[in-house]
Each structure stands twice: as structure tokens, then as C-alpha cells.
Scaffold this active site. Sequence first.
Site, mmCIF file in Angstrom:
data_model
loop_
_atom_site.group_PDB
_atom_site.id
_atom_site.type_symbol
_atom_site.label_atom_id
_atom_site.label_comp_id
_atom_site.label_asym_id
_atom_site.label_seq_id
_atom_site.Cartn_x
_atom_site.Cartn_y
_atom_site.Cartn_z
ATOM 1 N N GLU A 1 -1.877 -2.495 -10.248
ATOM 2 C CA GLU A 1 -2.585 -3.299 -11.265
ATOM 3 C C GLU A 1 -3.474 -2.421 -12.139
ATOM 4 O O GLU A 1 -3.870 -2.846 -13.224
ATOM 5 C CB GLU A 1 -3.385 -4.415 -10.589
ATOM 6 C CG GLU A 1 -4.715 -4.025 -9.933
ATOM 7 C CD GLU A 1 -4.590 -3.153 -8.687
ATOM 8 O OE1 GLU A 1 -3.508 -3.157 -8.066
ATOM 9 O OE2 GLU A 1 -5.573 -2.467 -8.348
ATOM 10 N N LYS A 2 -3.767 -1.198 -11.687
ATOM 11 C CA LYS A 2 -4.545 -0.269 -12.522
ATOM 12 C C LYS A 2 -3.816 0.033 -13.826
ATOM 13 O O LYS A 2 -4.415 0.457 -14.802
ATOM 14 C CB LYS A 2 -4.808 1.034 -11.763
ATOM 15 C CG LYS A 2 -5.696 0.855 -10.552
ATOM 16 C CD LYS A 2 -5.862 2.169 -9.791
ATOM 17 C CE LYS A 2 -6.725 1.983 -8.560
ATOM 18 N NZ LYS A 2 -6.071 1.151 -7.525
ATOM 19 N N ARG B 1 -7.154 12.366 -8.796
ATOM 20 C CA ARG B 1 -7.719 11.668 -9.946
ATOM 21 C C ARG B 1 -9.160 12.071 -10.211
ATOM 22 O O ARG B 1 -9.607 12.094 -11.354
ATOM 23 C CB ARG B 1 -7.597 10.152 -9.770
ATOM 24 C CG ARG B 1 -8.418 9.563 -8.646
ATOM 25 C CD ARG B 1 -8.214 8.062 -8.574
ATOM 26 N NE ARG B 1 -9.070 7.427 -7.579
ATOM 27 C CZ ARG B 1 -8.951 6.170 -7.204
ATOM 28 N NH1 ARG B 1 -8.007 5.404 -7.742
ATOM 29 N NH2 ARG B 1 -9.759 5.661 -6.312
ATOM 30 N N GLU C 1 0.844 -1.191 0.000
ATOM 31 C CA GLU C 1 0.000 0.000 0.000
ATOM 32 C C GLU C 1 0.879 1.239 0.000
ATOM 33 O O GLU C 1 1.996 1.223 0.514
ATOM 34 C CB GLU C 1 -0.898 0.012 1.243
ATOM 35 C CG GLU C 1 -1.850 -1.173 1.342
ATOM 36 C CD GLU C 1 -2.833 -1.228 0.179
ATOM 37 O OE1 GLU C 1 -3.447 -0.193 -0.120
ATOM 38 O OE2 GLU C 1 -2.976 -2.295 -0.424
ATOM 39 N N ASN D 1 -4.808 6.076 -6.642
ATOM 40 C CA ASN D 1 -5.522 6.827 -5.596
ATOM 41 C C ASN D 1 -4.603 7.777 -4.848
ATOM 42 O O ASN D 1 -5.032 8.736 -4.237
ATOM 43 C CB ASN D 1 -6.262 5.893 -4.627
ATOM 44 C CG ASN D 1 -5.330 4.913 -3.927
ATOM 45 O OD1 ASN D 1 -4.138 5.200 -3.733
ATOM 46 N ND2 ASN D 1 -5.836 3.768 -3.550
ATOM 47 N N ASN E 1 -13.198 3.498 -5.176
ATOM 48 C CA ASN E 1 -13.048 4.416 -4.047
ATOM 49 C C ASN E 1 -13.093 5.861 -4.555
ATOM 50 O O ASN E 1 -12.128 6.360 -5.110
ATOM 51 C CB ASN E 1 -11.711 4.105 -3.356
ATOM 52 C CG ASN E 1 -11.481 4.946 -2.119
ATOM 53 O OD1 ASN E 1 -12.336 5.749 -1.725
ATOM 54 N ND2 ASN E 1 -10.330 4.775 -1.513
#
Length: 327
Positions: A223-224, A170, A104, A214, A163
Site C-alpha cells: 500500500e506504500k 530505505r 508479509e 521495508n 518502522n
Amino acid sequence: NWTSLRPILISIVVVLPYCPAFLSAAMDAERDTILLIWMWPFGFRFDLNCNDFNISRCHLTNDKNLYHKAHGILFHHRDINGQLSNMPKLPRPSFQKWVWFNMESPANSNLIPGLNQVFNLTCSYRLDSDIPVPYGYLEPVTSEDESFKLPAKDKLVCWIVSNWNPKYKRVEYYNELKKHVEIHIYGKAFGKKLSDQEYSDILLSCKFYLSFENSISRDYITEKLYNPMGKGSVPIALGPTRQMYEDHIPADSFIHVNDFSTPKELAQRLLYLDQNHSEYMRFFNWTSMFKVKGTHLGRDHACKTCKYLQNHRGYQAVNDLNGWYWG
Ligand SMILES: *[C@@H]1O[C@H](CO)[C@@H](O)[C@H](O)[C@H]1NC(C)=O
Ligand SMILES: *[C@@H]1O[C@H](CO)[C@@H](O)[C@H](O)[C@H]1NC(C)=O
Ligand SMILES: *[C@@H]1O[C@H](CO)[C@@H](O)[C@H](O)[C@H]1NC(C)=O
Ligand SMILES: *[C@@H]1O[C@H](CO)[C@@H](O)[C@H](O)[C@H]1NC(C)=O
């Protein structure tokens, strides 16, 4: 007569350790490298084997009774509680290394003051970790792989978001961009959680995908980015700098929001690329060389850590985890 045998016995004892056959026998007798998984990441259990990692003599376990034998212990940051009450209390064997594992971003990880001078190694997506494990990577294609074929597209720009936070960069960017180009939005933030199949179908059917992280921090590329690349959708990156993305993927495989001075200019470029097929296809140049691989939470980290432990037996310490990660 034992006295006459003595020189022979001594020479056997002295010479034996230098003999290759003896050495490999001694190494065989040496125990496997033991890595103890202290907590499952987010409670997620993974397979305790490294079969497809080309690593031998690694023993992954979650059996806390092996504490005294373990060469390394893997601790997942999110699962360490603030009082450290779920950390081992027993004295630490002198050869044992404690490994801090976190995927994270700093913005999404609690800073726990007591964690300086506790760990010996770091394992995270950051490339300057002792054991770096990015969210994905490109691997050479082999003759067995099918050659790339662009999936059928019926949408220009898509975004899946779970989220939604108006304060995130973003969301600000999206709010501007959507004024100039249609964006197809999906996901939990819009009241619908997607199945894996739906997720995959969306990526396949869109020319571009908003790979908007994010939080913005060093090497935090998730993975985005890798999922759309793997499905034949061109990522539009919002995250760390373009230069940092280029440490992971080819420069011509993606668009970075900073390539344009305004969201409007980006939108104009996308609308142009929608009309120019040959120019759009150049984003897939890399597919003739590489394919995308995603990493698996836990297992990749454990196997790579075990391999690292095998190759690095010396003293190591992470004295300022908090400064390094949150500083
Ligand atoms: C597996 O590891 C061995 C020894 O480290 C190495 O020589 C070999 O090239 C590796 N094979 C693959 C497929 O990576
Ligand atoms: C499409 O882009 C190429 C350059 O990649 C250019 O040569 C060509 O003229 C463009 N076609 C149109 C219709 O704009
Ligand atoms: C893609 O590759 C071709 C040749 O391999 C090259 O001419 C072209 O410039 C590349 N496209 C981009 C956008 O770099
Ligand atoms: C691991 O780190 C701790 C804390 O800094 C230190 O006391 C210990 O000696 C280190 N062990 C090894 C094997 O590096």
C-alpha cells in the site's frame, strides 16, 4: 404390469443425467463451496460475505464445526504458532484443500519448518501464488468516476514511516537523499502516529512520496505504492526491480530509485520536476484510463480463494513452501 414398464424406467434413469434441466437441478442441490477461516489475520475480523465480488455459491465461515464439510481452510501464516498446535488435529477430508495465506515479506515472516507438505494452495501478494492478491491494482475508470484533478500541493517530497531501522536499505537511501532535497517526514518513527485523515492530507499535499518498502523481495509492493497513487502523489519506488513494478502499474506512473545512479541525481531530477509542471503532469497519464483499488486484508483473500476452489477441484499440493517462499 411392472415388467412392461421396466424399459421405460431404465431409459428415464439413463437419460435423466444428460438432460440439461436435470443437471442444473442437480447442481442447485449441490452444496455451496465452504471456506473455513481458521484464524483471523492478526486477529482482525472481516465481513464473511463476497457480495461485491461477482461470486455466487460461496459460503465463508469461521465455524470450526463445519471442518468436515469445508472445501477449503484458510490459514494466516503469522497466526500459526511454531509448534503448529493451533492447526486442525482431525483427519483431513479427501476433497479439502488447506490454503496458506500471507501478505508479509519473507524477511518479516517466520520460517516454520513443519509447514512443508501441509498446504494445497498459496494465497499471497506474489504473482506466482495459486491465488495472487496484490496489495492493490488498477481498474478501468467508468463514466461515473470524476476525472482526475491534481490536488493542491505545497511540498515536494514526503515520507511517512513507522518502522525505523538504520540497517534497512530505505533508511540508508533516505539519509543520502535528504542531503540534496528537503524531505518532509512524518509518522510513528518520529514520535507521532497519524490519524487516517492526517495520512491522507499528507499524501494529497506532496508532489512525490517515498514508497520505500521495508524489505526488498519479489513482487513485494505494498500500500506504500498504491495509497499515494490513489491520492495523486507520484510514488518513488524502492523495492523490487522496476520491471516488477511494471507488472503492476504503468511504466510512466512512477519513479524508481534505480532509474538514477545516485540519490543526488534523483534529487536533481525532483528539483527539476518541481519547476516543470507539464513534465510533472505526465506521471498522471494513467489516470485517464485507470483508478487505484486497494485490497482488504482477509476478505479479498477469502473470496478469491473460494472462487478458486470452485473452479479447481483437482489434486494440488505445495510440497516445498519453505523453498518457494524463503529460498
Ligand atoms: C460476473 O461473472 C459472470 C460469470 O462468471 C460473468 O459472465 C460476468 O461478466 C461477470 N460480471 C462482472 C461485472 O464482472
Ligand atoms: C518542461 O518540459 C518540457 C518537456 O516535457 C520542455 O519541452 C520544456 O521546455 C520544459 N520547460 C522548462 C521551463 O524547462
Ligand atoms: C502521456 O501521454 C501522452 C499522450 O497520451 C504522450 O504523448 C506522452 O508521451 C505520455 N507521457 C509519458 C511520460 O509517457
Ligand atoms: C492436500 O495436500 C495434502 C498434503 O500434501 C495431501 O495429502 C492431500 O491429498 C491434498 N488434497 C487435495 C484435495 O489436493
